[in-house]
Structures are given as C-alpha cells and as structure tokens.
Motif scaffolding. Structure first.
Motif, PDB file in Angstrom:
ATOM      1  N   UNK A 121      48.271  63.502  79.156  1.00 44.91           N
ATOM      2  CA  UNK A 121      47.828  62.263  79.807  1.00 44.91           C
ATOM      3  C   UNK A 121      48.775  61.066  79.106  1.00 44.91           C
ATOM      4  N   UNK A 122      48.750  60.245  79.384  1.00 45.78           N
ATOM      5  CA  UNK A 122      49.553  58.713  79.276  1.00 45.78           C
ATOM      6  C   UNK A 122      49.932  58.586  77.021  1.00 45.78           C
ATOM      7  N   UNK A 123      48.178  58.582  77.604  1.00 41.47           N
ATOM      8  CA  UNK A 123      48.242  58.344  75.658  1.00 41.47           C
ATOM      9  C   UNK A 123      46.739  58.062  75.065  1.00 41.47           C
ATOM     10  N   UNK A 124      46.373  57.946  74.131  1.00 41.11           N
ATOM     11  CA  UNK A 124      45.020  57.741  73.164  1.00 41.11           C
ATOM     12  C   UNK A 124      44.312  57.030  74.332  1.00 41.11           C
ATOM     13  N   UNK A 125      42.642  57.614  74.122  1.00 45.59           N
ATOM     14  CA  UNK A 125      41.634  55.791  74.480  1.00 45.59           C
ATOM     15  C   UNK A 125      41.279  55.344  72.989  1.00 45.59           C
ATOM     16  N   UNK A 126      41.573  54.352  72.847  1.00 43.54           N
ATOM     17  CA  UNK A 126      40.466  53.632  71.824  1.00 43.54           C
ATOM     18  C   UNK A 126      38.579  53.333  72.195  1.00 43.54           C
ATOM     19  N   UNK A 127      38.102  53.430  71.514  1.00 39.04           N
ATOM     20  CA  UNK A 127      36.459  53.356  71.812  1.00 39.04           C
ATOM     21  C   UNK A 127      35.132  53.395  70.869  1.00 39.04           C
ATOM     22  N   UNK A 128      34.576  52.101  71.155  1.00 37.31           N
ATOM     23  CA  UNK A 128      33.834  52.023  69.620  1.00 37.31           C
ATOM     24  C   UNK A 128      33.842  52.831  68.156  1.00 37.31           C
ATOM     25  N   UNK A 129      33.171  53.851  68.670  1.00 37.51           N
ATOM     26  CA  UNK A 129      32.891  54.291  67.673  1.00 37.51           C
ATOM     27  C   UNK A 129      34.028  55.395  66.820  1.00 37.51           C
ATOM     28  N   UNK A 130      34.764  55.707  68.359  1.00 32.12           N
ATOM     29  CA  UNK A 130      36.326  56.918  68.225  1.00 32.12           C
ATOM     30  C   UNK A 130      36.893  56.411  67.345  1.00 32.12           C
ATOM     31  N   UNK A 131      36.944  54.539  67.834  1.00 25.36           N
ATOM     32  CA  UNK A 131      38.380  54.156  67.435  1.00 25.36           C
ATOM     33  C   UNK A 131      37.986  53.364  65.876  1.00 25.36           C
ATOM     34  N   UNK A 132      36.770  53.541  65.838  1.00 28.09           N
ATOM     35  CA  UNK A 132      36.571  52.903  64.337  1.00 28.09           C
ATOM     36  C   UNK A 132      36.892  53.928  63.385  1.00 28.09           C
ATOM     37  N   UNK A 133      36.565  55.133  64.279  1.00 26.28           N
ATOM     38  CA  UNK A 133      36.784  56.325  62.832  1.00 26.28           C
ATOM     39  C   UNK A 133      38.508  55.863  62.875  1.00 26.28           C
ATOM     40  N   UNK A 134      39.228  56.997  64.084  1.00 23.37           N
ATOM     41  CA  UNK A 134      40.475  57.028  63.633  1.00 23.37           C
ATOM     42  C   UNK A 134      41.460  55.898  63.402  1.00 23.37           C
ATOM     43  N   UNK A 135      40.842  54.011  63.345  1.00 17.26           N
ATOM     44  CA  UNK A 135      41.854  53.673  62.447  1.00 17.26           C
ATOM     45  C   UNK A 135      41.513  53.408  61.225  1.00 17.26           C
ATOM     46  N   UNK A 136      40.609  54.423  60.866  1.00 16.42           N
ATOM     47  CA  UNK A 136      39.751  54.134  59.138  1.00 16.42           C
ATOM     48  C   UNK A 136      40.870  55.125  58.423  1.00 16.42           C
TER      49      UNK A 136
END
Length: 375
Positions: A221-236
C-alpha cells in the motif's frame, strides 16, 4: 491479562457487493473481534469496525463459529464458492486461537464446501493448519499473506507490540514454500508507516528479505491511513516515543494535533504516496517479485469473466500506482466479474458495451482478450 468473552452471533460470513481487487475475496470472515497483537497503527481501532473498546485486551470469541458457518453456506441459495478472506480486520492466528481454534473450525467447514481461502496474518501459528490449507489448495485455491511492515526489530516492537517478530514471519513463508508449494504465500507491506518504515534502506531490506524467503508476491500500500480513534491512538504513542516526528505528521496529514480528536486527512499527500509507489515498484522489479496475487479462477461460467477481469484490474492498479486515471478500468473489472453469465456469450451478441464502464480503451482491451486467448 486479556479477557476472553464468548459471544453468540447470528452470522459470521459477510458477502461483499464487489470482489476485493487486492485480495480477490468475495467473502470476509473474522473468527474473533479484538486483537491481542495490539498493533498501534491498526485501522480496526477506528469507529468504522465497531471493535471492543479495549481492543487488545477484550477479545470476543464467536461462539459455535463452525456450526454457524456450515449452516450459512448449506442453506444459502445464491452463494457460490469463492475466496473467503480470513483475518482482514483482526488476526485469525492471535494467541486466542491456541485455545479456541475458531480459525481451524472455519477452515474445516470451508474445505467441506470447497471454498477457496485467503489467510491474512502476522503469526507463524498458521503453520499448525498448514496440512488443512494444503488440502484446500489442492481442492480449489489457498493463499497465506503475512503482513511485514519492517525488518527492524526495534521499530517492529513499537508498531506491532505483541506480534511475532518479522523474522518469524519470514521464516514461516520459507517453511510454507518448502513444504507445501501448492499454497500461494507472500507478504503485505501494508501499511508503509511514514517516517518509521519508509526510508529507502528499510524498504529495500523488506523487499530483499521477502524475496529471500521464497515468497510468491509482495503486495504493498502507499501509506498508513489515519482515521478517528485509530489516529488518536497512534499519535498518542508517537507523542510519547517519537515526539520529534509530530510536526512531520501534522504536515503530511494536514492537521494540528490535540489529545482529544483527530481532524486531519485519511491519507497523506498524493506526492508522498506516489513517491512510495515508485520506490516499491522499482524494488519489486529489481528483485523480480510480483506485486499482485494470482487469483482463484472458478470452473463454472465465471471462469472467463474472472480471467478477463484479472487483466483489467491489474491494469487499473498499475495506473493507480503511477498516478494515472484508473477508475474506468477499475469499475469495468468489477462489473465483469459480477456478471451473471459468461462474457463470451455477451461478446457473441455484440453487446460488450452494455457492461458498465466497458467503453473506449477498456472495450478494445476486452475484445482483444476475447479474440486472442492468453492462457
């Protein structure tokens, strides 16, 4: 300690309107909800998938899954044997499988009804079921895809907290190819994680390692998606362990970070995606690794439809990866593989143009394929 909760479901097999053009699956099946591997980038953490709130510690066990699946297939009047992807949302070979064997139960039922299978996993526990997967391969078709985002142990431990190491996954590919060559097996470099796994050195090391393992393909794939709760968890986790990268993520995904909500883009800038695509296309070409999975071809009227659609969808993906308009090829391929009669019969009636999106360049390509058998 993870908490296992046995839960009764009405159905466990989902039929999609269109066949997935990456994994070639008509059906999806997840033996568990929640995943003990706890990968911090996992898109299944998003609200989209309705997973348990404590994603890696509250695992829902689908009770009586074998009987449910058997009943669903036995009683269905319109289902045709086609690829079932197991593990598209949560890993079918997470540690819960050693106790409950839900995945094994599903494989036995799918073998009984002669349905092809595509396993997506990060675990070498799949080797326990290799004899069953071989029987399915001999009967119809079976594929195992191991997600391998990096070969760097430190980064893998950060991103894929409790998953088996990349080295174990690569060793599993090698074992499968050595013992059961009938099973198609390869790697999914999905996602490419910005600033952690996307360097030239890292990408080449992954491609080289996958090639050395004897894999049949490398799908990326090209790169990671960032979506609501997933993005918040990853960025934490990024803020805690790699705070120097936060500004780069803000720029790439167009957001200003706060701890409560994520308001950025789902995917990175197009230029970043295309850059990754170019790198991986070249690497796979250099290492002679196919970037597509060879699909299951049924023996009934769908045979020619699937063969033609496969070529059309390969062209669509190639165009997409290089930033060219691809939508007409994509939808033409989807509509062709959803036909209720052989495309040869439609061609004989001089009615190819009645198939949605089969126009212009696509129409000429389909005619050429039908007039010049390529298999």
């Amino acid at each position: 300690m993870p908490k296992f909760i046995e839960k009764t479901y009405r159905s466990v097999l989902n039929k999609k309107k269109f066949i997935d053009h990456w994994f070639w699956s008509r059906y999806t099946l997840n033996p568990y909800n929640g995943c003990m591997f706890g990968c911090i980038y996992c898109d299944a953490r998003s609200e989209h998938y309705h997973m348990p709130e404590d994603f890696e510690n509250q695992i829902l066990i689908k009770k009586g899954i074998g009987d449910l699946l058997d009943t669903r297939i036995s009683r269905a009047r319109t289902l045709k044997p086609d690829v079932v992807v197991i593990g598209g949302v949560t890993d079918p070979y997470q540690p819960a499988e050693t106790k409950y064997r839900n995945t094994r139960q599903c494989l036995a039922i799918l073998k009984k009804h002669q349905y092809p299978v595509h396993i997506i996993t990060k675990s070498d526990l799949v080797l326990d079921d290799i004899a069953l997967l071989q029987e399915i391969a001999q009967q119809t078709w079976s594929t195992v895809s191991f997600t391998i985002t990096t070969t760097n142990p430190k980064i893998a431990k950060f991103l894929e907290v409790r998953s088996p190491s990349p080295a174990r996954r690569l060793a599993a590919i090698e074992k499968i190819k050595a013992k059961t060559p009938q099973i198609q097996v390869g790697a999914l470099v999905i996602p490419v994680v910005p600033f952690l796994t996307d360097s030239d050195i890292q990408l080449e090391d992954v491609v080289r390692s996958v090639k050395d393992s004897g894999a049949d393909f490398l799908l990326f794939g090209g790169a990671m998606t960032m979506r609501n709760l997933q993005a918040s968890w990853y960025l934490k986790h990024i803020q805690k362990s790699y705070p120097e990268l936060m500004h780069k993520y803000e720029t790439l995904y167009n957001f200003s970070h706060n701890n409560d909500t994520y308001q950025g883009n789902l995917v990175p800038q197009a230029s970043y995606l295309l850059s990754n695509h170019r790198k991986l296309i070249k690497l796979c070409k250099d290492y002679e690794l196919p970037v597509r999975i060879k699909r299951f071809i049924p023996a009934d009227f769908r045979k020619l439809n699937y063969e033609v659609a496969e070529v059309i969808l390969h062209r669509s993906r190639s165009k997409q990866l290089t930033g060219k308009p691809y939508e007409n090829f994509f939808w033409a391929g989807q509509h062709i593989q959803n036909l209720n009669e052989s495309i040869q019969d439609i061609y004989s009636r001089n009615a190819l143009s009645t198939i949605s999106n089969v126009t212009g360049e696509v129409l000429e390509m389909v005619k050429h394929l039908l007039e010049n058998p390529y298999h």
